[in-house]
Write an enzyme that holds these catalytic residues in place. Structure first.
Site, PDB file in Angstrom:
ATOM      1  N   ASP A  42       1.386  -0.737  11.879  1.00 34.39           N
ATOM      2  CA  ASP A  42       1.248  -2.101  12.404  1.00 34.39           C
ATOM      3  C   ASP A  42       2.525  -2.929  12.274  1.00 34.39           C
ATOM      4  OD1 ASP A  42       1.258  -2.318   9.650  1.00 34.39           O
ATOM      5  OD2 ASP A  42      -0.490  -3.649   9.537  1.00 34.39           O
ATOM      6  N   ARG A  91       0.695  -5.109  -5.622  1.00 30.63           N
ATOM      7  CA  ARG A  91       0.852  -6.371  -4.909  1.00 30.63           C
ATOM      8  C   ARG A  91       1.550  -7.347  -5.844  1.00 30.63           C
ATOM      9  NH1 ARG A  91      -0.332  -4.541   0.203  1.00 30.63           N
ATOM     10  NH2 ARG A  91      -2.254  -3.309   0.143  1.00 30.63           N
ATOM     11  N   THR A 135       3.832   2.417   6.202  1.00 29.34           N
ATOM     12  CA  THR A 135       2.446   1.945   6.198  1.00 29.34           C
ATOM     13  C   THR A 135       1.615   2.852   7.082  1.00 29.34           C
ATOM     14  OG1 THR A 135       0.941   0.194   6.939  1.00 29.34           O
ATOM     15  CG2 THR A 135       3.126   0.230   7.933  1.00 29.34           C
ATOM     16  N   ILE A 136       0.477   3.300   6.581  1.00 31.80           N
ATOM     17  CA  ILE A 136      -0.365   4.185   7.366  1.00 31.80           C
ATOM     18  C   ILE A 136      -0.973   3.475   8.570  1.00 31.80           C
ATOM     19  CG2 ILE A 136      -0.925   5.570   5.329  1.00 31.80           C
ATOM     20  CD1 ILE A 136      -3.751   4.303   5.437  1.00 31.80           C
ATOM     21  N   GLY A 178       0.821  -1.205   0.000  1.00 24.71           N
ATOM     22  CA  GLY A 178       0.000   0.000   0.000  1.00 24.71           C
ATOM     23  C   GLY A 178       0.851   1.250   0.000  1.00 24.71           C
ATOM     24  N   VAL A 213      17.912   9.308  -3.577  1.00 20.26           N
ATOM     25  CA  VAL A 213      18.484   9.679  -4.879  1.00 20.26           C
ATOM     26  C   VAL A 213      19.487  10.818  -4.724  1.00 20.26           C
ATOM     27  CG1 VAL A 213      17.962  10.640  -7.153  1.00 20.26           C
ATOM     28  CG2 VAL A 213      16.509   8.840  -6.190  1.00 20.26           C
ATOM     29  N   ASP A 250       4.969  -4.666   6.312  1.00 16.31           N
ATOM     30  CA  ASP A 250       5.413  -5.984   6.744  1.00 16.31           C
ATOM     31  C   ASP A 250       5.532  -6.963   5.584  1.00 16.31           C
ATOM     32  OD1 ASP A 250       5.871  -7.932   9.056  1.00 16.31           O
ATOM     33  OD2 ASP A 250       4.176  -8.888   8.040  1.00 16.31           O
TER      34      ASP A 250
END
Length: 324
Positions: A133, A76, A129-130, A15, A28, A107
């Site tokens: 987790d 994905r 990741t928002i 995501g 960069v 993850d």
């Protein structure tokens, strides 16, 4: 291989999260300072399997620090879950003369990268990741922006809720983790926050709290529910059926993924990206840049993947007090 000829790979996977572009930009530009080539891999591991590799120049990163999403695109990649896909990905990197691969993601991204590390690819990971987790780090790119986006959206919903004396049920993202819901709930004045870490909360308890709040003079209500709990539409219908209070459900969904990154995410992305490149130049092997006790540090990729979740209930208990 001389340093002037050195090439590193860079991809974003899973995501998207605000702050990814800030990390890309830092990598960069820091690489250019050391005359290191950065090969951007489009569409994450999926793009790697299709050899979608392009060289990134400093000009490609102009203005991207303020943009959400990722200029490298993401996807994905079920193929990387198979041994054949893992072997192919490692072979493509070797053929491209890429000695280190920097991965930015959650993850699943880290686990996919570990499969390449086991095949001789040196990995450097940046958590993004928002959902917040990833237990290996106190912070992951995108969380602060997602919280602010959720808080702003809930505030707009509550203006209408107050005007119509409604109960608003707002579902926020977070997959199986309740951190986004907790932060959005606490910063928006929610009476009730429902998270997957609490298996005891039920509809009857929610309705009882709403009734109590009405009896205490509150003319509108806010319930924030985590994506991992779900059922926001059904909950709103049940609240209205039992209490007679007009209730509406709103699912924020991917609204929380996008938008210009906050200063917090731009800063973390820049520091993590810079530190990742410097770590590669220092010949660190299979590491991740994480936040521990408020500081950016390196840990092993293995530790990053194997750290077990440990939910701290203190914020959740605070949310219950704030519901009074």
């Amino acid at each position: 291989m001389s340093q002037k000829q050195r090439k590193i790979g860079l991809l974003t996977s899973g995501g998207d999260a605000p702050g990814m572009n800030a990390a890309i930009r830092a990598i960069v530009r820091a690489a250019a300072n050391h005359h290191v080539s950065v090969m951007g891999i489009k569409r994450g591991f999926e793009g790697l399997l299709h050899n979608e590799i392009v060289e990134l120049k400093t000009g490609d990163t102009a203005g991207i620090i303020r943009r959400g999403g990722t200029i490298l695109l993401t996807a994905r990649c079920p193929g990387l879950m198979e041994t054949a896909g893992q072997n192919t990905a490692a072979a493509i990197l070797k053929e491209a003369d890429i000695d280190t691969l920097i991965v930015i993601g959650g993850d699943g991204t880290f686990r996919g990268a570990m499969s390449l590390a086991e095949r001789g690819v040196n990995i450097l990971g940046i958590p993004a990741t928002i959902d917040l987790d990833m237990p290996c780090t106190e912070y992951s790119l995108g969380f602060d922006t997602a919280c602010n986006t959720g808080m702003d959206a809930i505030g707009r919903i509550m203006d209408t809720s107050m005007s119509h004396e409604r109960c608003s049920v707002v579902e926020v993202m977070g997959r199986g983790a309740g951190y986004l819901a907790l932060w959005c709930g606490l910063t928006s004045g929610a009476e009730i926050v429902l998270i997957p870490e609490d298996i005891e909360m039920d509809t009857d308890a929610v309705i009882k709290q709403i009734k109590n709040n009405r009896e205490n003079g509150k003319t509108h209500n806010l319930v924030v529910i985590a994506e991992g709990v779900g059922g926001s539409n059904a909950l709103a219908r049940e609240i209205q059926r039992v209490t007679g209070i007009e209730s509406r459900a709103t699912i924020l969904g991917h609204l929380q993924r996008g938008g210009s990154p906050t200063a917090v995410d731009r800063m973390h992305g820049t520091v993590m990206g810079y530190m990742a490149l410097e770590s590669v130049l220092a010949n660190e092997k299979n590491k991740a840049v994480v936040v521990k006790e408020g500081r950016h540090v390196l840990i092993s990729l293995d530790e990053a993947i194997k750290t077990k979740p440990a939910f701290n209930p203190s914020l959740y208990e605070m949310s219950k007090v704030m519901s009074i």
